[in-house]
Design a protein around this motif. Structure first.
Motif, PDB file in Angstrom:
ATOM      1  N   MET A 138       0.889  -1.195   0.194  1.00 33.00           N
ATOM      2  CA  MET A 138       0.096   0.038   0.076  1.00 33.00           C
ATOM      3  C   MET A 138       0.875   1.307   0.087  1.00 33.00           C
ATOM      4  SD  MET A 138      -3.250   0.913  -0.128  1.00 33.00           S
ATOM      5  CE  MET A 138      -4.168   2.640   0.213  1.00 33.00           C
ATOM      6  N   LEU A 139       1.760   1.388   1.112  1.00 31.66           N
ATOM      7  CA  LEU A 139       2.856   2.524   1.093  1.00 31.66           C
ATOM      8  C   LEU A 139       3.479   2.612  -0.367  1.00 31.66           C
ATOM      9  CD1 LEU A 139       4.121   2.449   4.532  1.00 31.66           C
ATOM     10  CD2 LEU A 139       2.487   4.118   3.558  1.00 31.66           C
ATOM     11  N   GLN A 140       4.046   1.618  -0.705  1.00 34.39           N
ATOM     12  CA  GLN A 140       4.576   1.510  -2.173  1.00 34.39           C
ATOM     13  C   GLN A 140       3.958   2.001  -3.353  1.00 34.39           C
ATOM     14  OE1 GLN A 140       7.938   0.922  -2.380  1.00 34.39           O
ATOM     15  NE2 GLN A 140       7.999   0.411  -0.063  1.00 34.39           N
ATOM     16  N   ARG A 141       2.675   1.712  -3.181  1.00 31.28           N
ATOM     17  CA  ARG A 141       1.940   2.459  -4.315  1.00 31.28           C
ATOM     18  C   ARG A 141       1.797   3.711  -4.000  1.00 31.28           C
ATOM     19  NH1 ARG A 141      -3.436  -1.061  -4.790  1.00 31.28           N
ATOM     20  NH2 ARG A 141      -3.856   0.595  -6.546  1.00 31.28           N
ATOM     21  N   PHE A 142       1.663   4.212  -2.793  1.00 34.23           N
ATOM     22  CA  PHE A 142       1.200   5.566  -2.466  1.00 34.23           C
ATOM     23  C   PHE A 142       2.887   6.422  -2.892  1.00 34.23           C
ATOM     24  CE2 PHE A 142       1.947   9.023   0.623  1.00 34.23           C
ATOM     25  CZ  PHE A 142       0.750   9.706   0.466  1.00 34.23           C
ATOM     26  N   TYR A 143       3.735   5.816  -2.620  1.00 34.80           N
ATOM     27  CA  TYR A 143       5.017   6.432  -2.936  1.00 34.80           C
ATOM     28  C   TYR A 143       5.138   6.479  -4.255  1.00 34.80           C
ATOM     29  CZ  TYR A 143       6.675   5.506   1.901  1.00 34.80           C
ATOM     30  OH  TYR A 143       6.881   5.374   3.405  1.00 34.80           O
ATOM     31  N   ALA A 144       4.788   5.492  -5.158  1.00 33.65           N
ATOM     32  CA  ALA A 144       4.715   5.422  -6.828  1.00 33.65           C
ATOM     33  C   ALA A 144       3.803   6.546  -7.436  1.00 33.65           C
ATOM     34  CB  ALA A 144       4.442   3.924  -7.182  1.00 33.65           C
ATOM     35  N   TYR A 145       2.784   6.781  -6.641  1.00 31.08           N
ATOM     36  CA  TYR A 145       1.686   7.701  -7.315  1.00 31.08           C
ATOM     37  C   TYR A 145       2.513   9.180  -7.026  1.00 31.08           C
ATOM     38  CZ  TYR A 145      -2.432  10.233  -8.000  1.00 31.08           C
ATOM     39  OH  TYR A 145      -3.377  11.431  -8.488  1.00 31.08           O
ATOM     40  N   LEU A 146       2.619   9.361  -5.843  1.00 29.73           N
ATOM     41  CA  LEU A 146       3.368  10.888  -5.592  1.00 29.73           C
ATOM     42  C   LEU A 146       4.692  11.014  -6.161  1.00 29.73           C
ATOM     43  CD1 LEU A 146       2.535  11.683  -1.865  1.00 29.73           C
ATOM     44  CD2 LEU A 146       1.306  12.380  -4.047  1.00 29.73           C
ATOM     45  N   GLN A 147       5.457   9.781  -6.575  1.00 23.45           N
ATOM     46  CA  GLN A 147       6.853   9.821  -7.073  1.00 23.45           C
ATOM     47  C   GLN A 147       7.670  10.253  -6.234  1.00 23.45           C
ATOM     48  OE1 GLN A 147       7.104  11.365 -10.988  1.00 23.45           O
ATOM     49  NE2 GLN A 147       5.163  10.085 -11.733  1.00 23.45           N
ATOM     50  N   VAL A 148       7.721   9.807  -4.836  1.00 17.65           N
ATOM     51  CA  VAL A 148       8.449  10.596  -3.873  1.00 17.65           C
ATOM     52  C   VAL A 148       8.995   9.185  -3.110  1.00 17.65           C
ATOM     53  CG1 VAL A 148       7.229  12.608  -3.698  1.00 17.65           C
ATOM     54  CG2 VAL A 148       6.749  10.579  -2.185  1.00 17.65           C
ATOM     55  N   ASP A 149       9.893   9.329  -2.128  1.00 20.02           N
ATOM     56  CA  ASP A 149      10.312   8.202  -1.434  1.00 20.02           C
ATOM     57  C   ASP A 149      10.421   8.477   0.194  1.00 20.02           C
ATOM     58  OD1 ASP A 149      12.536  10.189  -0.796  1.00 20.02           O
ATOM     59  OD2 ASP A 149      14.000   9.314  -2.600  1.00 20.02           O
ATOM     60  N   ARG A 150      10.783   7.586   0.868  1.00 22.44           N
ATOM     61  CA  ARG A 150      10.781   7.694   2.384  1.00 22.44           C
ATOM     62  C   ARG A 150      11.413   9.042   3.156  1.00 22.44           C
ATOM     63  NH1 ARG A 150      11.319   1.530   4.700  1.00 22.44           N
ATOM     64  NH2 ARG A 150       9.380   0.696   3.642  1.00 22.44           N
ATOM     65  N   LEU A 151      12.600   9.148   2.405  1.00 26.35           N
ATOM     66  CA  LEU A 151      13.495  10.181   2.634  1.00 26.35           C
ATOM     67  C   LEU A 151      12.725  11.616   2.567  1.00 26.35           C
ATOM     68  CD1 LEU A 151      16.150  11.048   3.865  1.00 26.35           C
ATOM     69  CD2 LEU A 151      17.247  11.058   1.835  1.00 26.35           C
ATOM     70  N   PHE A 152      12.307  11.934   1.403  1.00 21.99           N
ATOM     71  CA  PHE A 152      11.662  13.073   1.115  1.00 21.99           C
ATOM     72  C   PHE A 152      10.260  13.359   2.008  1.00 21.99           C
ATOM     73  CE2 PHE A 152       8.063  15.236  -1.101  1.00 21.99           C
ATOM     74  CZ  PHE A 152       8.681  16.482  -1.440  1.00 21.99           C
ATOM     75  N   LEU A 153       9.627  12.211   2.334  1.00 26.13           N
ATOM     76  CA  LEU A 153       8.354  12.326   3.368  1.00 26.13           C
ATOM     77  C   LEU A 153       9.120  12.814   4.806  1.00 26.13           C
ATOM     78  CD1 LEU A 153       5.717  10.044   2.123  1.00 26.13           C
ATOM     79  CD2 LEU A 153       6.023  12.285   1.632  1.00 26.13           C
ATOM     80  N   LEU A 154      10.017  12.233   4.849  1.00 25.58           N
ATOM     81  CA  LEU A 154      10.682  12.442   6.475  1.00 25.58           C
ATOM     82  C   LEU A 154      11.103  13.868   6.521  1.00 25.58           C
ATOM     83  CD1 LEU A 154      11.635  11.408   9.358  1.00 25.58           C
ATOM     84  CD2 LEU A 154      13.748  10.599   8.047  1.00 25.58           C
ATOM     85  N   GLY A 155      11.519  14.379   5.607  1.00 19.47           N
ATOM     86  CA  GLY A 155      12.314  15.757   5.366  1.00 19.47           C
ATOM     87  C   GLY A 155      10.955  16.533   5.550  1.00 19.47           C
TER      88      GLY A 155
END
Length: 350
Positions: free
Chosen positions: A1-18
């Motif tokens: 689920m999270l991977q699909r969310f990252y793929a849709y937004l075209q972001v990664d965990r590091l960006f969201l952590l920032g």
């Protein structure tokens, strides 16, 4: 689920952590500026709300990008970016105010929560959030598009350089074959046995040339070996009036050269000079300051020589410029002609 969310937004965990850290420090900064300095200043509930608001804004911007961006290069005009931010802002304000109305109706706090001052303050804050986080997301989107474009340009330039080098090799190889076959044609009419030996040596040399032609660079020792074979092959026709002197240091060098480099230079020596037993032509191949220097005295032939097609040395110079970024050093002075070739220590990334 999270991977699909990252793929849709075209972001990664590091960006969201920032983004979460940015939201946290933004809320702390606003509280400190408002004079709210206590343990409550560092509580995480407001940063979490701000973070999820940022995610909602990202989703809106991503949806607008998918709807409005039809070209594949990822480039956005300023007008298109403003359009995306404006549409995202309208949808975000409408959604936030609708949710606020529902909650106020449920708890019977409409009059308190929708006073003019509170409504203006809340919507101004939402506008700032949309402009801020939509700007961050679009800046990242633009950076990703620019990175992809730069990589495409780098890949294209690499492919173009490789193709150009292969084209140059394709010109050099027929040049060598054409001259060798002309030599064989001359020998057949003079001495058929010598022509047979020449053909045998030529076949062995050509097998080595076929192997070298598949390489972008070959070891210097291998290129020296090829040059020696070629020189001996030419001596079959012209006799011992031409002598080759090779620096022993070249045989142990670990450096690299484009294939056929030395053969081409030796071919030019035979083409433009005349050697004899009375006045032998001494061709010298030496190692000087990480360069291979091929030199010979100028002894122009008294008879008219067959002229070359002129592409050999020019194409060799282009190859070295592609591979090393350095030009050949051609010196014509003191009755000597020399060509200096820069050596490479490893395969270049062209």
């Amino acid at each position: 689920m999270l991977q699909r969310f990252y793929a849709y937004l075209q972001v990664d965990r590091l960006f969201l952590l920032g983004i979460f850290c940015f939201s946290y420090f933004l809320v702390i900064s606003n509280r400190v500026r408002a004079g709210m300095v206590s343990w409550y200043t560092f509580t995480p509930e407001a940063p979490i709300v701000t973070f999820f608001s940022a995610l909602l804004i990202f989703l809106l911007v991503r949806y607008c990008l998918n709807r409005f961006q039809h070209n594949d290069d990822g480039q956005l005009s300023w007008l298109k970016m403003l359009q995306i931010i404006f549409v995202s802002l309208l949808v975000y304000l409408a959604a936030n105010n609708s949710i606020s109305v529902l909650i106020s109706v449920m708890f019977n706090t409409v009059e308190r929560n929708f006073s003019p001052n509170l409504l203006l303050s809340k919507n101004l804050g939402d506008i700032v959030d949309v402009v801020l986080f939509a700007g961050i997301y679009l800046a990242r989107y633009h950076w990703q598009a620019a990175s992809r474009y730069q990589q495409q340009v780098a890949d294209y330039n690499q492919q173009l350089a490789q193709l150009t080098i292969q084209q140059l090799k394709a010109q050099l190889n027929p040049h060598f074959i054409f001259n060798a076959l002309n030599t064989l044609d001359e020998l057949i009419s003079v001495d058929q046995k010598q022509a047979s030996r020449y053909l045998h040596d030529f076949a062995a040399l050509y097998r080595l040339s076929m192997h070298n032609a598949t390489q972008q660079l070959v070891p210097l020792a291998q290129e020296i070996e090829f040059a020696e074979y070629y020189f001996k092959l030419m001596q079959t026709r012209v006799g011992p009036g031409y002598q080759l002197i090779i620096d022993p240091a070249l045989r142990s060098s670990q450096s690299l050269l484009p294939p056929f480099s030395l053969q081409l230079l030796l071919e030019n020596v035979f083409l433009h000079n005349q050697g004899s037993l009375a006045a032998p032509l001494l061709v010298d191949i030496s190692l000087q300051q990480q360069r291979v220097v091929v030199s010979n005295p100028l002894q122009p032939s008294a008879k008219k020589t067959r002229s070359g097609n002129g592409i050999g040395l020019t194409n060799l110079a282009k190859q070295f410029l592609f591979l090393t970024g350095r030009n050949l050093d051609i010196n014509h002075a003191n009755q000597r002609f020399s060509v200096s070739l820069p050596l490479l220590e490893e395969q270049p990334r062209v």
